[in-house]
Design a protein around this motif. Structure first.
Motif, mmCIF file in Angstrom:
data_model
loop_
_atom_site.group_PDB
_atom_site.id
_atom_site.type_symbol
_atom_site.label_atom_id
_atom_site.label_comp_id
_atom_site.label_asym_id
_atom_site.label_seq_id
_atom_site.Cartn_x
_atom_site.Cartn_y
_atom_site.Cartn_z
ATOM 1 N N GLY A 96 3.234 -7.775 0.286
ATOM 2 C CA GLY A 96 2.712 -7.268 -0.607
ATOM 3 C C GLY A 96 3.113 -7.122 -2.040
ATOM 4 N N ALA A 97 4.452 -6.756 -1.926
ATOM 5 C CA ALA A 97 5.440 -6.955 -3.287
ATOM 6 C C ALA A 97 5.205 -8.314 -4.073
ATOM 7 N N LEU A 98 5.670 -9.321 -3.063
ATOM 8 C CA LEU A 98 5.902 -10.515 -3.486
ATOM 9 C C LEU A 98 4.228 -11.108 -4.424
ATOM 10 N N ALA A 99 3.390 -10.850 -3.368
ATOM 11 C CA ALA A 99 2.033 -11.289 -3.841
ATOM 12 C C ALA A 99 1.660 -10.569 -5.119
ATOM 13 N N ILE B 45 -6.036 -12.000 -4.634
ATOM 14 C CA ILE B 45 -6.836 -11.796 -3.730
ATOM 15 C C ILE B 45 -5.821 -11.621 -2.410
ATOM 16 N N VAL B 46 -4.838 -12.473 -2.394
ATOM 17 C CA VAL B 46 -4.004 -12.459 -1.170
ATOM 18 C C VAL B 46 -3.432 -11.077 -1.079
ATOM 19 N N ARG C 81 -3.876 -8.313 1.851
ATOM 20 C CA ARG C 81 -2.574 -7.787 2.681
ATOM 21 C C ARG C 81 -2.621 -6.180 2.564
ATOM 22 N N GLU C 82 -3.155 -5.597 1.287
ATOM 23 C CA GLU C 82 -2.969 -4.130 1.206
ATOM 24 C C GLU C 82 -3.775 -3.285 1.912
ATOM 25 N N ALA C 83 -5.100 -4.260 2.415
ATOM 26 C CA ALA C 83 -5.948 -3.637 3.340
ATOM 27 C C ALA C 83 -5.526 -3.408 4.768
ATOM 28 N N ARG C 84 -4.481 -4.205 5.149
ATOM 29 C CA ARG C 84 -4.072 -4.264 6.378
ATOM 30 C C ARG C 84 -2.566 -3.644 6.563
ATOM 31 N N GLN D 92 2.126 0.431 5.166
ATOM 32 C CA GLN D 92 2.698 1.190 4.232
ATOM 33 C C GLN D 92 2.554 0.251 2.903
ATOM 34 N N PRO D 93 1.254 0.024 2.421
ATOM 35 C CA PRO D 93 1.089 -0.551 1.201
ATOM 36 C C PRO D 93 1.750 -0.279 -0.336
ATOM 37 N N ILE D 94 1.876 -1.102 -0.929
ATOM 38 C CA ILE D 94 2.495 -0.596 -2.498
ATOM 39 C C ILE D 94 1.454 -0.340 -3.049
ATOM 40 N N LEU D 95 0.253 -0.674 -2.750
ATOM 41 C CA LEU D 95 -1.014 0.008 -3.419
ATOM 42 C C LEU D 95 -1.889 0.235 -2.377
ATOM 43 N N PRO D 96 -1.880 1.737 -2.200
ATOM 44 C CA PRO D 96 -2.924 2.318 -1.289
ATOM 45 C C PRO D 96 -4.097 1.979 -1.824
ATOM 46 N N LEU D 97 -5.301 1.298 -1.119
ATOM 47 C CA LEU D 97 -6.292 0.977 -1.789
ATOM 48 C C LEU D 97 -7.187 2.300 -1.791
ATOM 49 N N ARG D 98 -6.873 3.316 -1.140
ATOM 50 C CA ARG D 98 -7.527 4.526 -1.045
ATOM 51 C C ARG D 98 -7.427 5.175 -2.614
ATOM 52 N N LEU D 99 -6.539 5.015 -3.406
ATOM 53 C CA LEU D 99 -6.475 5.258 -4.657
ATOM 54 C C LEU D 99 -7.553 4.845 -5.482
ATOM 55 N N LEU D 100 -8.221 3.794 -5.112
ATOM 56 C CA LEU D 100 -9.380 3.528 -5.825
ATOM 57 C C LEU D 100 -10.814 3.914 -5.214
ATOM 58 N N ALA D 101 -10.760 4.619 -4.176
ATOM 59 C CA ALA D 101 -11.894 4.793 -3.297
ATOM 60 C C ALA D 101 -12.313 6.104 -4.283
ATOM 61 N N ASP D 102 -11.763 6.908 -5.019
ATOM 62 C CA ASP D 102 -12.119 7.985 -5.838
ATOM 63 C C ASP D 102 -12.800 7.515 -6.963
#
Length: 453
Positions: free
Chosen positions: A207-210, A238-239, A243-246, A249-259
């Motif tokens: 995720g960091a590289l992408a 997009i990649v 990647r973050e969805a799966r 420990q993602p570098i950008l938790p997509l739950r941050l954008l759920a709010d």
């Protein structure tokens, strides 16, 4: 749930010192994006840059900074925010020293790139350290107000400082000035700033590289108007999202954008800097080319903006508990929109007193009312493990929004028959950006009264 809880008996002296250190870091990082603008002619003459290569003195910093922000924020979550903050400041200071001593093009560009890497480590961790060192409530609101005032005023401060140093000393001092500040921060940080808990675990390298590749390609594509780079950025981002969805420990938790509030806050932070960067870019050219202002005089032309951002940011911190942050942010964006509509009337006969000062004043007042509430909205309710990611995404939105907006505004300006007409068209579009920011701020309003946005 708050990011973290500061000790109940934290001393006032330590709080002041911690805030001063964090603000000094943010000032260095923000002003370094603009401080070299007015020094570019002297850099070109001294080091022999071609006109095309000269732009990379700015772009090298922007690319490294924007491309590595998410990585820097997540590194703070995993390894400790203070640890990464100190490492970033150390790198930033050494790179500034190397840049000031540069005797060749490649040395200066390498130093500017290293500055960007250091800024990408320091900026998101500095913001994430505020919740770790200040209790939620008035103390944290005041700290965020100071931080955002510095962030909003830093660009104008960079123009002023660049003019002073390049006219009175040497272009090299626009880089050397960072060294004593960085050294002071490094000496004071361990005692004044409380470390956040380390959260060891799997580091999302893919995720960091992408994200780094995608952000770098996006910023590069916007700066150079490169279709292949923009296409590559789209694929990589997009990649990255997939990647973050799966990732565990993602570098950008997509739950941050759920709010809804936080997502709208990020969108607002994307739209507003698009206008801010454009105002600096075009008004600097207008004053220097049309009115033949010196670099020093041009820098001081933005002094009212700097002062008013500080005043309105302090005012916003006091007004948030009474009115809520969403109305304040929307009001700030509306005030800036009025300033943009005013300056869009620009013509060859426009002088500073009647056609530039008023819009600059409105921009300063509005920016201060917007940035503090917006930052508070984005940080509010973030889990401690995600604080670095939330802060780094906020900084990334500023960089990408500024780069994207400037690219759009320059393209719009190029469609006009004269430079002044082009500036006028660009300011009309910038007004649309800030009006969009006002609408987003209202959309982001929480159902609960008095909560940020």
């Amino acid at each position: 749930m708050s990011l973290t809880t500061a000790p109940p008996h934290q001393s006032q002296r330590r709080s002041v010192a911690a805030l001063a250190i964090i603000a000094a870091c943010q000032l260095m990082v923000v002003l370094d994006g603009t401080v070299v603008y007015v020094a570019l002619p002297k850099i070109q003459a001294d080091l022999g840059f071609s006109t095309a290569n000269l732009s990379w003195v700015v772009n090298a910093y922007t690319l490294a900074f924007g491309g590595l922000l998410l990585l820097g924020g997540r590194a703070g979550d995993i390894l400790g925010h203070r640890r990464i903050f100190v490492a970033g400041i150390a790198l930033f200071g050494l790179a500034s020293l190397a840049g000031g001593l540069a005797t060749a093009e490649w040395l200066l560009l390498a130093a500017r790139t290293a500055q960007g890497v250091g800024a990408a480590l320091a900026a998101p961790t500095a913001l994430a350290l505020i919740p770790a060192n200040f209790d939620e409530g008035p103390a944290r609101t005041r700290a965020i107000g100071v931080y955002t005032a510095v962030a909003a005023a830093g660009g104008a401060v960079g123009l002023i400082l660049g003019g002073v140093l390049s006219d009175w000393a040497s272009w090299r001092w626009v880089l050397f000035i960072n060294v004593p500040i960085a050294l002071a921060v490094l000496l004071a940080a361990p005692a004044a700033i409380r470390e956040t808990p380390r959260r060891p675990g799997h580091f999302d390298l893919a995720g960091a590289l992408a994200s780094t590749g995608g952000m770098t390609a996006l910023v590069y594509g916007l700066i150079r108007t490169s279709a292949p780079a923009l296409a590559a950025a789209g694929v990589l981002l997009i990649v990255f999202l997939l990647r973050e969805a799966r990732a565990r420990q993602p570098i950008l938790p997509l739950r941050l954008l759920a709010d809804r509030t936080r997502a709208a806050g990020y969108a607002t932070m994307l739209a507003f800097p698009a206008a801010m960067f454009g105002m600096f870019f075009f008004l600097t050219q207008f004053l220097q080319q049309t009115h033949e202002y010196s670099a020093l005089r041009t820098g001081f032309a933005f002094l009212p903006l700097t002062l008013l951002v500080l005043v309105s940011s302090a005012l916003a911190a006091k007004l948030i508990p009474r009115f809520g942050a969403s109305p304040l942010a929307a009001t700030g964006a509306a005030v800036v929109t009025a300033g943009m509509l005013w300056v869009a009337q620009i013509s060859p006969d426009t002088d500073y007193a009647t056609g530039v000062l008023g819009p600059v004043v409105l921009f300063g007042l509005g920016a201060g009312l917007l940035f503090a509430p917006l930052t508070g909205a984005i940080l509010s309710g973030v889990e401690p493990a995600d604080s670095g990611a939330a802060a780094s995404l906020l900084n990334a939105m500023q960089q990408v929004g500024g780069a994207l907006g400037l690219a759009v505004l320059v393209t719009v300006a190029d469609t006009a028959s004269t430079p002044i007409d082009g500036m006028s068209r660009a300011f009309w579009v910038a007004a649309a950006f800030t009006a969009t920011a006002a609408i987003l701020a209202l959309i982001a309003r929480r159902r609960q009264p008095r909560n940020p946005l």
